[in-house]
Motif scaffolding. Structure first.
Motif, PDB file in Angstrom:
ATOM      1  N   GLN A 203       1.066  -1.184   0.132  1.00  0.00           N
ATOM      2  CA  GLN A 203      -0.061  -0.180  -0.145  1.00  0.00           C
ATOM      3  C   GLN A 203       0.944   1.319  -0.028  1.00  0.00           C
ATOM      4  O   GLN A 203       0.632   2.247  -0.736  1.00  0.00           O
ATOM      5  N   TYR A 204       1.886   1.368   0.703  1.00  0.00           N
ATOM      6  CA  TYR A 204       2.772   2.384   0.801  1.00  0.00           C
ATOM      7  C   TYR A 204       3.650   2.654  -0.549  1.00  0.00           C
ATOM      8  O   TYR A 204       3.743   3.837  -0.691  1.00  0.00           O
ATOM      9  N   ARG A 205       4.011   1.556  -1.032  1.00  0.00           N
ATOM     10  CA  ARG A 205       4.568   1.640  -2.215  1.00  0.00           C
ATOM     11  C   ARG A 205       3.654   2.461  -3.480  1.00  0.00           C
ATOM     12  O   ARG A 205       4.206   3.100  -4.228  1.00  0.00           O
ATOM     13  N   ARG A 206       2.766   1.761  -3.150  1.00  0.00           N
ATOM     14  CA  ARG A 206       1.548   2.366  -4.240  1.00  0.00           C
ATOM     15  C   ARG A 206       1.061   3.918  -3.935  1.00  0.00           C
ATOM     16  O   ARG A 206       1.269   4.750  -4.941  1.00  0.00           O
ATOM     17  N   LEU A 207       1.356   4.414  -2.993  1.00  0.00           N
ATOM     18  CA  LEU A 207       1.144   5.690  -2.411  1.00  0.00           C
ATOM     19  C   LEU A 207       2.598   6.585  -2.869  1.00  0.00           C
ATOM     20  O   LEU A 207       2.121   7.561  -3.548  1.00  0.00           O
ATOM     21  N   LEU A 208       3.663   5.942  -2.534  1.00  0.00           N
ATOM     22  CA  LEU A 208       4.929   6.742  -3.086  1.00  0.00           C
ATOM     23  C   LEU A 208       4.671   6.953  -4.474  1.00  0.00           C
ATOM     24  O   LEU A 208       5.223   7.951  -5.059  1.00  0.00           O
ATOM     25  N   ARG A 209       4.319   5.855  -5.463  1.00  0.00           N
ATOM     26  CA  ARG A 209       4.395   6.020  -6.527  1.00  0.00           C
ATOM     27  C   ARG A 209       3.429   7.155  -7.139  1.00  0.00           C
ATOM     28  O   ARG A 209       3.633   7.786  -8.138  1.00  0.00           O
ATOM     29  N   LYS A 210       2.072   7.176  -6.629  1.00  0.00           N
ATOM     30  CA  LYS A 210       1.358   7.956  -6.631  1.00  0.00           C
ATOM     31  C   LYS A 210       1.692   9.424  -6.622  1.00  0.00           C
ATOM     32  O   LYS A 210       1.429  10.532  -7.162  1.00  0.00           O
ATOM     33  N   MET A 211       2.316   9.538  -5.354  1.00  0.00           N
ATOM     34  CA  MET A 211       3.281  11.131  -4.961  1.00  0.00           C
ATOM     35  C   MET A 211       3.976  11.466  -6.152  1.00  0.00           C
ATOM     36  O   MET A 211       4.209  12.556  -6.323  1.00  0.00           O
ATOM     37  N   ASP A 212       4.901  10.412  -6.218  1.00  0.00           N
ATOM     38  CA  ASP A 212       5.935  10.677  -7.229  1.00  0.00           C
ATOM     39  C   ASP A 212       5.523  11.241  -8.426  1.00  0.00           C
ATOM     40  O   ASP A 212       6.004  12.263  -9.147  1.00  0.00           O
ATOM     41  N   MET A 213       4.591  10.699  -9.180  1.00  0.00           N
ATOM     42  CA  MET A 213       3.922  10.968 -10.347  1.00  0.00           C
ATOM     43  C   MET A 213       3.257  12.457 -10.394  1.00  0.00           C
ATOM     44  O   MET A 213       3.345  13.034 -11.281  1.00  0.00           O
ATOM     45  N   ARG A 214       2.860  12.792  -9.283  1.00  0.00           N
ATOM     46  CA  ARG A 214       1.995  14.143  -9.010  1.00  0.00           C
ATOM     47  C   ARG A 214       3.142  15.228  -8.658  1.00  0.00           C
ATOM     48  O   ARG A 214       3.136  16.485  -9.214  1.00  0.00           O
ATOM     49  N   ILE A 215       3.808  14.935  -7.980  1.00  0.00           N
ATOM     50  CA  ILE A 215       4.771  16.155  -7.058  1.00  0.00           C
ATOM     51  C   ILE A 215       6.260  16.296  -8.023  1.00  0.00           C
ATOM     52  O   ILE A 215       6.671  17.114  -8.194  1.00  0.00           O
TER      53      ILE A 215
END
Length: 506
Positions: A41-53
């Motif tokens: 879950q945390y890795r998916r969250l990191l990827r999502k933040m990385d793509m946006r930020i």
């Protein structure tokens, strides 16, 4: 990390609210059955933040570095000659940029904490884009001097703002790779600047303007265009991010609170405006570690500005034409970008910050030593030295900034401390802009020797800082169990990085 481990990591007063209560839509339920599921879950969250930020931050920083460094490209295309600069006037135009840049950085980061990043960062970007565009119209020394002063003033809030902003989204364990991805854009800017300049100067004579004027005008307009789009792209922080659902917000906030318990108190105090206190701003100015962060950053800033401002000139002095000198900067910056990202990745993977900072400093030392040491001028060796030095300069910056981001708490102190570090360190650029003079061409031995000396200063400062932090950590580990009952959660939060259970990152 399972729910029991989360329970131990949280203060007891917060534990019941965050873990034991039944999940609801407002909080979001991120509890999972096992460690592996939560990791996914945390890795998916990191990827999502990385793509946006990360992409928008990289774009902003690329353009800022492009706009402050393109004067070097413009100069070898005739800027000094066409507006009648004599003596050290060009060097003074480089130097004046750094004075407002240095002194306004702490103020800018305090304002970023007080206001919204989504408004502050794009606004200052519009301002410096306009200044850059107008730089293409200057007619003499006083005009260029004024333009560079206002460019420094308007750019002052971006880099310290970005480095602090990353710490609002990522834990200390995940920060350096993201910092490296953003900072690598600075080395990409160097390569991009050479390529752009090579193409733009072909417009020489269009509209009755010299080619070097079009470098400033077109790159300034590009900055303004990207800045306006950034108003709708940059989110403020996890608690208010509309691209995250409630479950993801809860997981992001919980990870940050466990990682930096001294930065937040209750769930109601998750936003920046609740965390801002002037006493934390003042604490950053009086903290012992601020001096070491400033000296370490200064040592590397001298080198990075020597390269970014003078690399085209140095290569031009090796016997290449201005156009070929522009192109020969590209492979140096590409290699530096790759090294920057690779070092950031392995630093996060191994959780060793100081080690990779030392290695980066060593590469800078070797690079400039190659340019200085030979008794006779060897063009190929000077180029190789610049190549090696750049591969150490750019990875060092994310490491230095991640150390300060990791070791200041709470948020307001971290924002101010990082701004002081960058502001003071950036004065190294003011120094470096006066190291290289026409009469020293083509070897520039004095300039290379001075950069080498400041590199040693930075390296020694960070070695001493590492040893002090390690000693403090050992003392706190030995004492904490005996005194832990005497401290409340609120007291520890107020103490920030001075809390007896706070461990400095090494």
């Amino acid at each position: 990390m399972n729910s029991k481990e989360l329970s131990k990591a949280l203060p007891s007063s917060q534990h019941e609210e965050e873990i034991d209560e039944k999940p609801n839509e407002a909080q979001g339920d991120f509890r999972v059955s096992d460690d592996n599921d939560e990791t996914k879950q945390y890795r998916r969250l990191l990827r999502k933040m990385d793509m946006r930020i990360i992409p928008i931050l990289a774009a902003l920083y690329l353009l800022s570095f492009l706009d402050r460094g393109n004067i070097g490209n413009a100069n070898i295309q005739g800027l000094s000659k066409d507006i009648g600069l004599v003596g050290n006037q060009y060097n003074w135009c480089l130097t004046v940029f750094f004075f407002p840049y240095c002194f306004f950085e702490p103020v800018c980061n305090a304002l970023l904490v007080k206001f919204r990043p989504s408004i502050w960062l794009p606004s200052i970007m519009v301002a410096w884009g306009v200044v850059m565009t107008l730089t293409g119209l200057v007619q003499g020394y006083s005009g260029l001097l004024a333009a560079r002063f206002f460019l420094g003033l308007t750019e002052a809030g971006l880099f310290p703002g970005i480095t602090f902003y990353i710490s609002l989204w990522y834990t200390r364990a995940d920060a350096q790779l993201r910092m490296a991805l953003v900072f690598a854009s600075a080395s990409v800017a160097g390569a991009f600047s050479g390529l752009l300049a090579y193409g733009i100067v072909k417009m020489d004579g269009v509209g009755g303007l010299y080619g070097w004027r079009w470098i400033f005008i077109l790159e300034g307009l590009l900055t303004v265009l990207v800045a306006f789009s950034a108003f709708w792209i940059i989110p403020d922080e996890p608690a208010t991010a509309n691209f995250l659902d409630e479950r993801e917000k809860s997981l992001a906030i919980m990870r940050l609170r466990i990682d930096r318990p001294q930065s937040t108190t209750t769930p109601q105090e998750r936003t920046l405006n609740h965390q801002f206190k002037w006493k934390f701003v003042w604490a950053a100015f009086t903290d012992w570690q601020t001096l070491f962060h400033c000296l370490g950053y200064w040592g590397n800033a001298v080198a990075v500005y020597a390269v970014s401002l003078f690399l085209p000139t140095i290569i031009n002095g090796l016997g290449y034409s201005a156009e070929h000198a522009q192109l020969l900067t590209v492979p140096i910056y590409v290699a530096a970008s790759i090294c920057c990202i690779a070092v950031g990745y392995y630093s996060d993977k191994t959780q060793k910050r100081g080690l990779f900072v030392f290695i980066s400093y060593a590469a800078v030392f070797v690079g400039f030593l190659l340019a200085v040491a030979p008794s006779s001028f060897i063009p190929g060796l000077t180029y190789a030295g610049c190549f090696i030095a750049a591969c150490g300069i750019y990875p060092a910056f994310p490491g230095l900034l991640t150390l300060s981001a990791n070791n200041y708490a709470p948020n307001a102190k971290r924002a101010t401390g990082m701004a002081i570090q960058i502001g003071f360190g950036t004065m190294g650029g003011a120094a470096a802009s006066n190291f290289y003079h026409k009469q020293d061409a083509p070897r520039y031995r004095l300039g290379h020797s001075l950069v080498l000396g400041f590199n040693v200063l930075g390296l020694v400062s960070m070695v001493v800082y590492y040893l002090i932090c390690r000693r403090i950590n050992k003392k706190r580990d030995a004492r904490w169990e005996a005194i832990s009952a005497t401290y409340t959660d609120e007291h520890l939060i107020e103490l920030g990085d001075k809390a007896p259970n706070y461990k400095y990152t090494l």
